[in-house]
Structures are given as structure tokens and as C-alpha cells.
Design a protein around this motif. Structure first.
Motif, PDB file in Angstrom:
ATOM      1  N   VAL A  52      89.217 107.247  45.296  1.00 57.51           N
ATOM      2  CA  VAL A  52      89.414 105.928  44.687  1.00 57.51           C
ATOM      3  C   VAL A  52      89.694 104.818  45.698  1.00 57.51           C
ATOM      4  O   VAL A  52      89.846 103.661  45.304  1.00 57.51           O
ATOM      5  CB  VAL A  52      90.556 105.968  43.646  1.00 57.51           C
ATOM      6  N   ASN A  56      95.882 101.071  47.374  1.00 57.67           N
ATOM      7  CA  ASN A  56      96.116 100.886  45.952  1.00 57.67           C
ATOM      8  C   ASN A  56      96.887  99.577  45.811  1.00 57.67           C
ATOM      9  O   ASN A  56      96.616  98.640  46.552  1.00 57.67           O
ATOM     10  CB  ASN A  56      96.849 102.102  45.393  1.00 57.67           C
ATOM     11  N   ARG A  98      91.293  98.677  39.485  1.00 60.18           N
ATOM     12  CA  ARG A  98      91.883  99.627  38.529  1.00 60.18           C
ATOM     13  C   ARG A  98      91.176  99.546  37.180  1.00 60.18           C
ATOM     14  O   ARG A  98      90.961 100.573  36.524  1.00 60.18           O
ATOM     15  CB  ARG A  98      93.376  99.343  38.366  1.00 60.18           C
ATOM     16  N   LEU A 101      88.071 101.480  37.490  1.00 59.47           N
ATOM     17  CA  LEU A 101      88.375 102.918  37.482  1.00 59.47           C
ATOM     18  C   LEU A 101      88.687 103.404  36.080  1.00 59.47           C
ATOM     19  O   LEU A 101      88.202 104.463  35.648  1.00 59.47           O
ATOM     20  CB  LEU A 101      89.561 103.204  38.404  1.00 59.47           C
ATOM     21  N   ARG A 102      89.507 102.646  35.351  1.00 62.11           N
ATOM     22  CA  ARG A 102      89.861 103.038  33.987  1.00 62.11           C
ATOM     23  C   ARG A 102      88.620 103.172  33.122  1.00 62.11           C
ATOM     24  O   ARG A 102      88.463 104.145  32.371  1.00 62.11           O
ATOM     25  CB  ARG A 102      90.813 102.002  33.375  1.00 62.11           C
ATOM     26  N   PHE A 115      91.554 113.124  42.038  1.00 61.86           N
ATOM     27  CA  PHE A 115      91.510 111.914  42.857  1.00 61.86           C
ATOM     28  C   PHE A 115      91.766 112.258  44.313  1.00 61.86           C
ATOM     29  O   PHE A 115      92.458 113.222  44.635  1.00 61.86           O
ATOM     30  CB  PHE A 115      92.594 110.923  42.423  1.00 61.86           C
ATOM     31  N   VAL A 118      95.155 108.424  46.989  1.00 61.62           N
ATOM     32  CA  VAL A 118      96.148 107.690  46.215  1.00 61.62           C
ATOM     33  C   VAL A 118      97.403 107.524  47.066  1.00 61.62           C
ATOM     34  O   VAL A 118      97.686 108.339  47.946  1.00 61.62           O
ATOM     35  CB  VAL A 118      96.484 108.387  44.885  1.00 61.62           C
ATOM     36  N   PHE A 123     102.221 105.294  43.025  1.00 58.68           N
ATOM     37  CA  PHE A 123     101.364 106.199  42.262  1.00 58.68           C
ATOM     38  C   PHE A 123     101.602 106.096  40.759  1.00 58.68           C
ATOM     39  O   PHE A 123     100.653 105.960  39.974  1.00 58.68           O
ATOM     40  CB  PHE A 123     101.588 107.637  42.737  1.00 58.68           C
ATOM     41  N   ASP A 126     100.386 102.670  39.478  1.00 60.11           N
ATOM     42  CA  ASP A 126      98.947 102.471  39.672  1.00 60.11           C
ATOM     43  C   ASP A 126      98.118 103.260  38.675  1.00 60.11           C
ATOM     44  O   ASP A 126      97.066 102.797  38.217  1.00 60.11           O
ATOM     45  CB  ASP A 126      98.542 102.872  41.090  1.00 60.11           C
ATOM     46  N   PHE A 127      98.567 104.482  38.366  1.00 53.26           N
ATOM     47  CA  PHE A 127      97.753 105.367  37.541  1.00 53.26           C
ATOM     48  C   PHE A 127      98.407 105.697  36.200  1.00 53.26           C
ATOM     49  O   PHE A 127      98.090 106.704  35.573  1.00 53.26           O
ATOM     50  CB  PHE A 127      97.418 106.643  38.316  1.00 53.26           C
ATOM     51  N   MET A 130      96.154 106.516  33.226  1.00 56.84           N
ATOM     52  CA  MET A 130      95.570 107.837  33.009  1.00 56.84           C
ATOM     53  C   MET A 130      96.195 108.524  31.791  1.00 56.84           C
ATOM     54  O   MET A 130      95.498 109.166  31.000  1.00 56.84           O
ATOM     55  CB  MET A 130      95.747 108.699  34.253  1.00 56.84           C
ATOM     56  N   CYS A 139      99.779 116.124  35.283  1.00 57.52           N
ATOM     57  CA  CYS A 139      99.524 115.492  36.579  1.00 57.52           C
ATOM     58  C   CYS A 139     100.274 116.214  37.688  1.00 57.52           C
ATOM     59  O   CYS A 139     101.392 116.694  37.493  1.00 57.52           O
ATOM     60  CB  CYS A 139      99.974 114.029  36.537  1.00 57.52           C
TER      61      CYS A 139
END
Length: 534
Positions: A52, A56, A98, A101-102, A115, A118, A123, A126-127, A130, A139
Motif C-alpha cells: 500500500v 501512511n 486511503r 484503497l478502501r 498488506f 504499513v 496503523f 489508518d486502517f 478495514m 487482524c
């Protein structure tokens, strides 16, 4: 043009051009899974791998320099002292990237997402999408490093089995996959999952090894990393009491930082690598390394059963501007083997040096009379004010970037030595421990001069570090843009599976223009595939 293309055993489906719009259902892996598994109750698993691109949201600042042509113009012709931070176009911002990416990840809708790159500093924030937007409620983030792998999964489809295993730049997770009948509604209860598990003829786990192998001239380390990761798979399979730990349901994916010439790729595809394999001019191993599995892995993106409409091989996953041929000095009379050596120890091309000299003359305003040997052309050099103008033009402000650090050293900055350091250099041992001493802050020497040779040396250092994109950006914003030499393409991102699995659907992402760009948030393109047991 950027497009997603899906290939599977039923019928290939081409998707419309990718653009940043709200997610809508599209034919893809889910459609292929439904069609292929309609007549049986086999469990299946789909996996997406995506580098990615760090930075970030918090760590790093430089990714706007990876966009060519540059997102803003240089103002070096005037005596600007203002920051360019505010004029960087939004397409390089984390918020914009982002959102891309989403959307992309939501469209593909894989069961497991791997990923690479990252940042641990931001983290969770940013994610967060998800879990909150896409339903990935499982995760695991790699434990060490600045550029980390992370694996996400949907617990309605995957039950994590045991603790994830962290090795050198590889992250291993093991799952029990919920079968098609349990997953039909996506609401299988814990009791229903247990019943499915107990009724299974063989409780065979699924293993996903997420890799981000070392970049650069590090072929030996890449081989060690993938070998260590494969040994971890075998060890975990034995621990989980697999009937045949040498033949697990295994998927290996990620950024291999190398193409077919890479030793790590050869190891995976052939099941071994020997000391006679040379990469970057050196053997990648001192002794034979063999995979602990009974058979080599299959290239999931290139198995014979996958029929692409164009009958071409898998597309490249790294699509960036071709810069090496423009920036590296190569003697055309050299043999192909000798040219490889030149790339391993690169020097700036004559054209690049001439461009840098013209740039230097435009920035240099300081007149020095210390040398009676100076000619009219060499009468000015870059003092601290000139260097600051240059750094603001290329990096937005003074104080960040390797150009700043190397320029300071060329101007005479040296790290101060305190009493404790002098004692240690004299052989005195350091006892106790205590707080870690902070590094000295690098500054531009007030009376320092950056010579033309020093200026070129800064960019020679950038070249050796592989920052071709940074050099190209700087040249462009300083009025010396390189000519368009097309794109460099390679399949760095890969997905493999063990012989016990059958990849029945793969998804390609295709770009004919350099990445990142308005439609692609990374310099890497995602890959995905769906698997069933054979």
C-alpha cells in the motif's frame, strides 16, 4: 488506462476502467467462487495481496515525490523562502489514497487481505476502515520494523488457529476455513462452525504467509527470509498435528522485491536453491537450501488452467517511470554481464551530471575570492541561503530528507563527540545502561559552502540508495525534467500455493501508465486469487 481484469475457469470477465467512485457490485472473485463451488460443498479461500506504499498518514512525507510529472512546480527562479507543503496536490495525501484503497479492497472483497508497507505509528487509525467499513474483524500486525506487513481476515470465514508466527519480514497465520454451507449467509454461529469442524473428514488448516522481502541488492537475505518463512510453515503444521505437514494448504504472497531473476522466486518455484545461483553479482547462499515441503509451490497467477483472453502471462505489478536508463552511466561497448555490474554500483550518467551543473549555477550566488584559480564560470558557490532555497524547492522545507542530511555533511557538518564518546573510543567499557542517547541534530553549517562536486555527490548518494524517483522529481521541479522513456515493469508482487490447492480464480490489476497516480494509490498493483483444495 487502468482496469481490473478477472480470469477464472467459468468465463473471463473484464471490469470497467477503475475510477474513484462509491463501491458497487462488480463481477470478480466472489462471482467466480459462487459459480465454481455451486455444485459442491468444498471450502474455499480468497486472498488479496497489496503493497500500500509507505508513507501512511503519520510516518514519512515524501510520497508526493513519487508522482511524475511533479504535483507542483519549482519556484527556484525566484528567491522563495516559503514552504511548498500547502501546494502539494491532494491526490498524494493519505486521505485521498486511503479512499482509493478502501474502494479497491471493498470491490475485490477477498476473505484474507495481506498488506505490505504499513506504519505502526498510525496503523489503527489508518486502517480502521478495514473493520468498520469492510468487515475485516481479524487482524495481525508484524511486530518489528518501520515498513511492516499486516494480515486482515473476516472471522465469519476464517477461524484463527494458534498464534501468528513472526519471522524476518514474513508473517504467518493459520486458519480453519468455514465451508461454503456455513458461509452462505455469512452468519454461521460458533456452534454451527464447531459442528462443521467435527463433521469434516480431515481438519486440514489453511496457512497464509505474508511476505515483504528485503529490497535492494540483498538477494541472499531475501532467500534467507523466504526459507525461514517456509520452515515456519512446516514447524507450525507439525505443531497443529497436520496429517502431512510437508503438504499443507499453503498460500504465500506479498512483495518479493524482485522479478524472475530473483533467488527467492527461484527457491519458491523450484523448491531449492544452490550456491551457484548468482544475484547482484554474488551467490545468494553458501550451501544448498531446500524447501521443507514435499513439492515446489505453484505460481497461482500463472497456472495453465487460468486462461487469459489475450493468452499473455500475468501482468506486471510494479509499473513506474523508466528512470535507470536515463540516470545511470552505462558504457554501450560493455558486455551484458558487465552492464549488470554497472547497475549494481551505479554512477550518475553524463546527462544527469550536466543537468545538475546547470541547476547548481542557477542556485549559486555566493562569490568567494579565496581561490585565485577560479574562472568566471566557477566564481560562485552555494552558501547556506542558496542551499536552503534549493531544499525548500525540492523537499518543501529545510531539515528533512536525505538530500538535506548529505548536503550538511558535504558542507562540513560532523556529529559532535562528547566526553563519554571519547572515553569509549579510548577503550573504556560502558556499564549500566540508562536512557538511550539521542542522536545529534543535523544542521547546515552557517559558514559552510556546498561546492558543485558536493552538490553532485548528494545525488550520487540518492542514486546508490535507489531513489531514482526522488532524483527525477528534483530535476523536474528545478527545471531540468528528464525525457519520457516509458515505463519500467516487473512482477514484484506474487502469489503461490501448495500442490494441495487449486487456484480457480485470479484477479489482475493492469496499468499502462506509471504509478502512483490519480487512480492508483501505490506504486504496486494488487493481486488476488481464490483457492479450493484439490
Amino acid at each position: 488506462m487502468v482496469a481490473l481484469t478477472t480470469h477464472h475457469l467459468i468465463s473471463p470477465a473484464s471490469l470497467p476502467p477503475y475510477s474513484p467512485v462509491p463501491p458497487t457490485p462488480i463481477p470478480g472473485l466472489a462471482e467466480a467462487e459462487t459459480a465454481t463451488t455451486n455444485n459442491n460443498d468444498n471450502e474455499y479461500l480468497s486472498v488479496l495481496s497489496y503493497n500500500v506504499l509507505l508513507p501512511n498518514s503519520v510516518d514519512g512525507w515524501w510520497n508526493y515525490k513519487m508522482y511524475l510529472p511533479p504535483l507542483f512546480s519549482s519556484s527556484s527562479s525566484s528567491s522563495t523562502t516559503t514552504s511548498n507543503d500547502d501546494v502539494v496536490t491532494d491526490i498524494s495525501s493519505w486521505d485521498y489514497r486511503r479512499n482509493l484503497l478502501r474502494e479497491r479492497i471493498g470491490l475485490i472483497d477477498a476473505d484474507v487481505v495481506c498488506f505490505q508497507e504499513v506504519s505502526p505509528l498510525s496503523f489503527e487509525e489508518d486502517f480502521a476502515f478495514m473493520k468498520e467499513d469492510l468487515g475485516y474483524d481479524g487482524c495481525e500486525l508484524f511486530k518489528k520494523g518501520r515498513f511492516r506487513p499486516a494480515t486482515f481476515w473476516k472471522t465469519r470465514k476464517c477461524d484463527l488457529v494458534g498464534a501468528p508466527v513472526h519471522k524476518d519480514r514474513t508473517l504467518l497465520t493459520a486458519f480453519r476455513v468455514v465451508s461454503k454451507k456455513d458461509d452462505a449467509t455469512g452468519t454461521a454461529t460458533a456452534e454451527e462452525k464447531k459442528e462443521d469442524k467435527n463433521s469434516s473428514k480431515e481438519d486440514k488448516k489453511w496457512y497464509v504467509l505474508n511476505c515483504h522481502l528485503q529490497a535492494g541488492s540483498q538477494g541472499g537475505r531475501r532467500v534467507r527470509q523466504i526459507h525461514e518463512g517456509m520452515r515456519a510453515v512446516f514447524t507450525l503444521a507439525k505443531k497443529l498435528k497436520e496429517k502431512d505437514p510437508k503438504s499443507p494448504n499453503l498460500i504465500v504472497c506479498g512483495d518479493f522485491n524482485g522479478g524472475p531473476e530473483c533467488g527467492a522466486v527461484k527457491y519458491i518455484e523450484e523448491g531449492f536453491i544452490s550456491p551457484d545461483f548468482i544475484e547482484d553479482g554474488e551467490p545468494v547462499t553458501s550451501k544448498l537450501k531446500e524447501s521443507p515441503l514435499s513439492l515446489p509451490l505453484l505460481d497461482a497467477m500463472n497456472v495453465p488452467e487460468i486462461q487469459r483472453k489475450d493468452k499473455n502471462p500475468p501482468p506486471p505489478t510494479l509499473v513506474v517511470p523508466e528512470l535507470i536508463s536515463l540516470l545511470v552511466e552505462i558504457d554501450e561497448s560493455l558486455s551484458e554481464e558487465d552492464r549488470k555490474t554497472a547497475y549494481e554500483n551505479p554512477c550518475l550518467s553524463k546527462d544527469a551530471k550536466e543537468r545538475l551543473e546547470r541547476i547548481y549555477r542557477r542556485y549559486a550566488t555566493f562569490s568567494s575570492s579565496s581561490s585565485e584559480q577560479q574562472t568566471t564560470d566557477d566564481a560562485t558557490t552555494m552558501n547556506i541561503s542558496d542551499v536552503e532555497r534549493w531544499l525548500i524547492d525540492i523537499n518543501g522545507r529545510v531539515g528533512r530528507g536525505s538530500e538535506f542530511r548529505n548536503a550538511a555533511k558535504e558542507m562540513g557538518w560532523v556529529e559532535p563527540v562528547d566526553v563519554e564518546d571519547e572515553a569509549l573510543s579510548d577503550g573504556e567499557s560502558k556499564g549500566g545502561g540508562g536512557a538511550k542517547k539521542e542522536k545529534a541534530r543535523i544542521v547546515l553549517p552557517q559558514d559552510g559552502i556546498l561546492s558543485l562536486e558536493g552538490f553532485v555527490n548528494v545525488y550520487e548518494s540518492e542514486l546508490r540508495e535507489g531513489k531514482f524517483w526522488g532524483i527525477a522529481h528534483d530535476l523536474a521541479v528545478m527545471g531540468e525534467a528528464l525525457p519520457d522513456a516509458g515505463v519500467f515493469e516487473s512482477r514484484y508482487d506474487r502469489m503461490y500455493c501448495s500442490a494441495s490447492l487449486h487456484p480457480f480464480a485470479v484477479l489482475d490489476t493492469v496499468s499502462t501508465v506509471p504509478c502512483p497516480n490519480k487512480s492508483e494509490p501505490s506504486d504496486h498493483l494488487p493481486i488476488a486469487a481464490s483457492f479450493v483444495p484439490r
